[in-house]
Design a protein around this motif. Structure first.
Motif, PDB file in Angstrom:
ATOM      1  N   GLN A 215       0.822  -1.210   0.000  1.00 35.40           N
ATOM      2  CA  GLN A 215       0.000   0.000   0.000  1.00 35.40           C
ATOM      3  C   GLN A 215       0.861   1.268   0.000  1.00 35.40           C
ATOM      4  O   GLN A 215       0.425   2.319  -0.428  1.00 35.40           O
ATOM      5  CB  GLN A 215      -0.901   0.026   1.246  1.00 35.40           C
ATOM      6  CG  GLN A 215      -1.644  -1.286   1.485  1.00 35.40           C
ATOM      7  CD  GLN A 215      -2.730  -1.520   0.453  1.00 35.40           C
ATOM      8  OE1 GLN A 215      -3.639  -0.705   0.325  1.00 35.40           O
ATOM      9  NE2 GLN A 215      -2.634  -2.604  -0.298  1.00 35.40           N
ATOM     10  N   GLY A 216       2.056   1.131   0.547  1.00 39.92           N
ATOM     11  CA  GLY A 216       2.926   2.301   0.640  1.00 39.92           C
ATOM     12  C   GLY A 216       4.126   1.990   1.506  1.00 39.92           C
ATOM     13  O   GLY A 216       4.311   0.854   1.953  1.00 39.92           O
ATOM     14  N   VAL A 217       4.945   2.998   1.715  1.00 42.25           N
ATOM     15  CA  VAL A 217       6.179   2.838   2.482  1.00 42.25           C
ATOM     16  C   VAL A 217       6.114   3.767   3.690  1.00 42.25           C
ATOM     17  O   VAL A 217       5.689   4.925   3.568  1.00 42.25           O
ATOM     18  CB  VAL A 217       7.405   3.159   1.603  1.00 42.25           C
ATOM     19  CG1 VAL A 217       8.688   3.052   2.393  1.00 42.25           C
ATOM     20  CG2 VAL A 217       7.441   2.209   0.403  1.00 42.25           C
ATOM     21  N   LEU A 218       6.522   3.239   4.839  1.00 39.97           N
ATOM     22  CA  LEU A 218       6.430   4.005   6.080  1.00 39.97           C
ATOM     23  C   LEU A 218       7.248   5.289   6.029  1.00 39.97           C
ATOM     24  O   LEU A 218       8.371   5.301   5.535  1.00 39.97           O
ATOM     25  CB  LEU A 218       6.943   3.166   7.263  1.00 39.97           C
ATOM     26  CG  LEU A 218       6.188   1.875   7.597  1.00 39.97           C
ATOM     27  CD1 LEU A 218       6.811   1.202   8.810  1.00 39.97           C
ATOM     28  CD2 LEU A 218       4.712   2.161   7.847  1.00 39.97           C
ATOM     29  N   GLY A 219       6.669   6.355   6.589  1.00 41.45           N
ATOM     30  CA  GLY A 219       7.438   7.573   6.815  1.00 41.45           C
ATOM     31  C   GLY A 219       8.338   7.404   8.032  1.00 41.45           C
ATOM     32  O   GLY A 219       8.084   6.559   8.898  1.00 41.45           O
ATOM     33  N   GLN A 220       9.443   8.162   8.093  1.00 39.13           N
ATOM     34  CA  GLN A 220      10.413   7.996   9.182  1.00 39.13           C
ATOM     35  C   GLN A 220      10.797   9.347   9.778  1.00 39.13           C
ATOM     36  O   GLN A 220      10.929  10.332   9.056  1.00 39.13           O
ATOM     37  CB  GLN A 220      11.694   7.326   8.668  1.00 39.13           C
ATOM     38  CG  GLN A 220      11.438   6.019   7.949  1.00 39.13           C
ATOM     39  CD  GLN A 220      12.728   5.349   7.478  1.00 39.13           C
ATOM     40  OE1 GLN A 220      13.773   5.497   8.096  1.00 39.13           O
ATOM     41  NE2 GLN A 220      12.639   4.613   6.387  1.00 39.13           N
ATOM     42  N   ARG A 221      10.989   9.366  11.088  1.00 36.78           N
ATOM     43  CA  ARG A 221      11.595  10.505  11.783  1.00 36.78           C
ATOM     44  C   ARG A 221      12.666   9.941  12.694  1.00 36.78           C
ATOM     45  O   ARG A 221      12.387   9.071  13.513  1.00 36.78           O
ATOM     46  CB  ARG A 221      10.575  11.256  12.656  1.00 36.78           C
ATOM     47  CG  ARG A 221       9.411  11.866  11.932  1.00 36.78           C
ATOM     48  CD  ARG A 221       9.768  13.156  11.204  1.00 36.78           C
ATOM     49  NE  ARG A 221       8.570  13.740  10.627  1.00 36.78           N
ATOM     50  CZ  ARG A 221       7.939  13.278   9.557  1.00 36.78           C
ATOM     51  NH1 ARG A 221       8.412  12.209   8.930  1.00 36.78           N
ATOM     52  NH2 ARG A 221       6.849  13.850   9.115  1.00 36.78           N
ATOM     53  N   TRP A 222      13.888  10.434  12.526  1.00 39.85           N
ATOM     54  CA  TRP A 222      14.981   9.997  13.399  1.00 39.85           C
ATOM     55  C   TRP A 222      15.383  11.157  14.294  1.00 39.85           C
ATOM     56  O   TRP A 222      15.480  12.307  13.841  1.00 39.85           O
ATOM     57  CB  TRP A 222      16.207   9.572  12.579  1.00 39.85           C
ATOM     58  CG  TRP A 222      15.972   8.352  11.737  1.00 39.85           C
ATOM     59  CD1 TRP A 222      14.848   7.596  11.648  1.00 39.85           C
ATOM     60  CD2 TRP A 222      16.922   7.764  10.836  1.00 39.85           C
ATOM     61  NE1 TRP A 222      15.025   6.575  10.751  1.00 39.85           N
ATOM     62  CE2 TRP A 222      16.273   6.651  10.240  1.00 39.85           C
ATOM     63  CE3 TRP A 222      18.237   8.065  10.479  1.00 39.85           C
ATOM     64  CZ2 TRP A 222      16.921   5.841   9.295  1.00 39.85           C
ATOM     65  CZ3 TRP A 222      18.869   7.259   9.550  1.00 39.85           C
ATOM     66  CH2 TRP A 222      18.219   6.150   8.970  1.00 39.85           C
ATOM     67  N   PHE A 223      15.640  10.856  15.583  1.00 41.87           N
ATOM     68  CA  PHE A 223      16.064  11.855  16.550  1.00 41.87           C
ATOM     69  C   PHE A 223      17.367  11.431  17.221  1.00 41.87           C
ATOM     70  O   PHE A 223      17.619  10.233  17.392  1.00 41.87           O
ATOM     71  CB  PHE A 223      15.008  12.012  17.664  1.00 41.87           C
ATOM     72  CG  PHE A 223      13.702  12.594  17.193  1.00 41.87           C
ATOM     73  CD1 PHE A 223      13.473  13.961  17.257  1.00 41.87           C
ATOM     74  CD2 PHE A 223      12.706  11.768  16.691  1.00 41.87           C
ATOM     75  CE1 PHE A 223      12.269  14.499  16.827  1.00 41.87           C
ATOM     76  CE2 PHE A 223      11.502  12.293  16.256  1.00 41.87           C
ATOM     77  CZ  PHE A 223      11.279  13.664  16.318  1.00 41.87           C
TER      78      PHE A 223
END
Ligand SMILES: [Zn+2]
Length: 420
Positions: A215-223
């Motif tokens: 369905q799609g590709v996960l969004g990512q946030r790295w901290f």
């Protein structure tokens, strides 16, 4: 030749031939443990590219190479003015990579062409198979380099300047292996794009389902997160008077995982890297630095996860009196695939009688960048124990064949076929 609709639905790829081509390519850079080490722009990469291009030319495909080394192998359509229905992936691997990651998507594309050739089928739109440069990002950063330059996510100059650990640049290494092409990246139309890939996770195998309709590709946030306490002697300092940065950090680490659980089923929260200062057994830790990786299927949901950890860190800082710094270092937007391409994959799987289910990709793929330029979709097949980026990566021939048949029929549904 004339072809009835009924015989078109009977069309199948040659599973054994596809398997043989995968095993032949896997000999280039083969490791003793059964994997493949074929890093981007090495001489082994050249040998792999030469083999694939040789196969393409033998099939009558026209081969072009762009300035970042992406290879496009074209089977002309009845209407050459139409933008091509494209498929592809990558043939570079991790240092301890497997035979299927990426290689499957490229060779499944060639098997689609071989099948069309065998049956003399002419498509309205051209069919193209792409080999994208340096998807893995192991030798040169950033990952998904070829498709990223193609989509304009970063510049050609930026990619050219990337160096490996020996200081060799992408541009020099492209020239050294003979794949510094002349076509301007991105100046190559795409009508729609499909990519077949092993799942690289355990969901399909666990559900005993053959086809993942991505369905799609996960969004990512790295901290990067840093907690500031105070170093002190582990003996003389009573518990009530300590400012133990590690104890506070572990509370926050637990919350990262708790947040992901609250954002089921697609939320992911990972602390994978921790530095404790001074890292001495009889000193109370004064400073802890750790990574946070959040992923979710929409940008709004991954942003919500980020907000929750920021809020928790604020209140934890107030409660403990310790400074907590949270800094976002990387952000990838979630990439939903196009409803028409998702539908084409689902319809093909259903027509072929394969079990199928909607899935979300937790890993990045070249299809993410292709999706920014044209309607795109992906087909996942199970891999053994969900393991990838490992020499023991494995997949079943019948799954390899099933995914390729889905690719064939999804592509035909988008390209149009000449029926007489
Ligand atoms: Zn891959």
């Amino acid at each position: 030749m004339s072809l009835a609709t009924s015989s078109l639905t009977d069309l199948r790829v040659n599973e054994a031939r596809l398997w043989d081509s995968l095993m032949t390519l896997a000999r280039i850079g083969a490791t003793p443990k059964g994997g493949v080490a074929r890093l981007a722009l090495t001489d082994l990469d050249r040998q792999g590219r030469d083999l694939v291009v040789g196969w393409a030319k033998a099939l009558g495909l026209r081969v072009t190479v762009d300035q970042i080394g992406n290879i496009f192998m074209r089977r002309e359509g009845l209407n050459p003015e139409l933008p091509p229905v494209m498929t592809g992936s990558h043939i570079d691997t991790q240092p301890t990579g497997g035979k299927f990651d990426g290689n499957y998507g490229v060779l499944a594309g060639l098997e689609v062409v071989r099948t069309l050739n065998d049956h003399g089928i002419q498509t309205q739109a051209p069919i193209e198979v792409a080999v994208w440069t340096n998807e893995e990002g192991s030798r040169f950063v950033p990952v998904m380099m070829g498709s990223g330059v193609f989509a304009g996510a970063f510049s050609l100059a930026h990619a050219y300047a990337a160096t490996d650990t020996e200081g060799k640049t992408v541009r020099d290494e492209l020239a050294a292996i003979g794949y510094l092409g002349t076509e301007v990246p991105g100046q190559h139309p795409i009508g729609s794009y499909f990519e077949a890939h092993i799942e690289q996770g355990p969901v399909l195998e666990d559900a005993q389902v053959t086809i993942g309709v991505v369905q799609g590709v996960l969004g990512q946030r790295w901290f990067d997160c840093e907690v500031h306490g105070m170093e002190a002697h582990a003996g003389p300092t009573p518990m009530a008077l300590r400012r133990d940065a590690l104890q506070t950090a572990t509370v926050l680490m637990q919350e990262v995982v708790a947040i992901a659980h609250r954002h089921a089923p697609h939320g992911r929260g990972t602390v994978g890297m921790v530095h404790v200062h001074p890292n001495s057994r009889n000193v109370i830790p004064g400073r802890v630095k750790f990574s946070i990786d959040f992923r979710n299927h929409t940008d709004a949901s991954v942003e919500q996860m980020a907000d929750e950890v920021r809020e928790f860190a604020r209140s934890l800082s107030t409660r403990t009196g310790m400074a907590i710094n949270l800094q976002q270092v990387v952000s990838f937007t979630a990439q939903p695939f196009h409803p028409d391409c998702i539908q084409a994959v689902r319809d093909a799987a259903a027509m072929l009688g394969h079990s199928h289910m909607p899935v979300i990709s937790g890993a990045g793929h070249d299809a993410v960048y292709a999706a920014q330029l044209a309607p795109a979709g992906m087909i996942f097949i199970p891999c053994k124990d969900g393991i990838s980026h490992n020499e023991i990566e494995d997949a079943l021939p019948e799954h390899i064949g099933a995914g390729c048949n889905v690719l064939l029929h999804a592509m035909l549904s988008r390209s149009g076929v000449a029926l007489a």
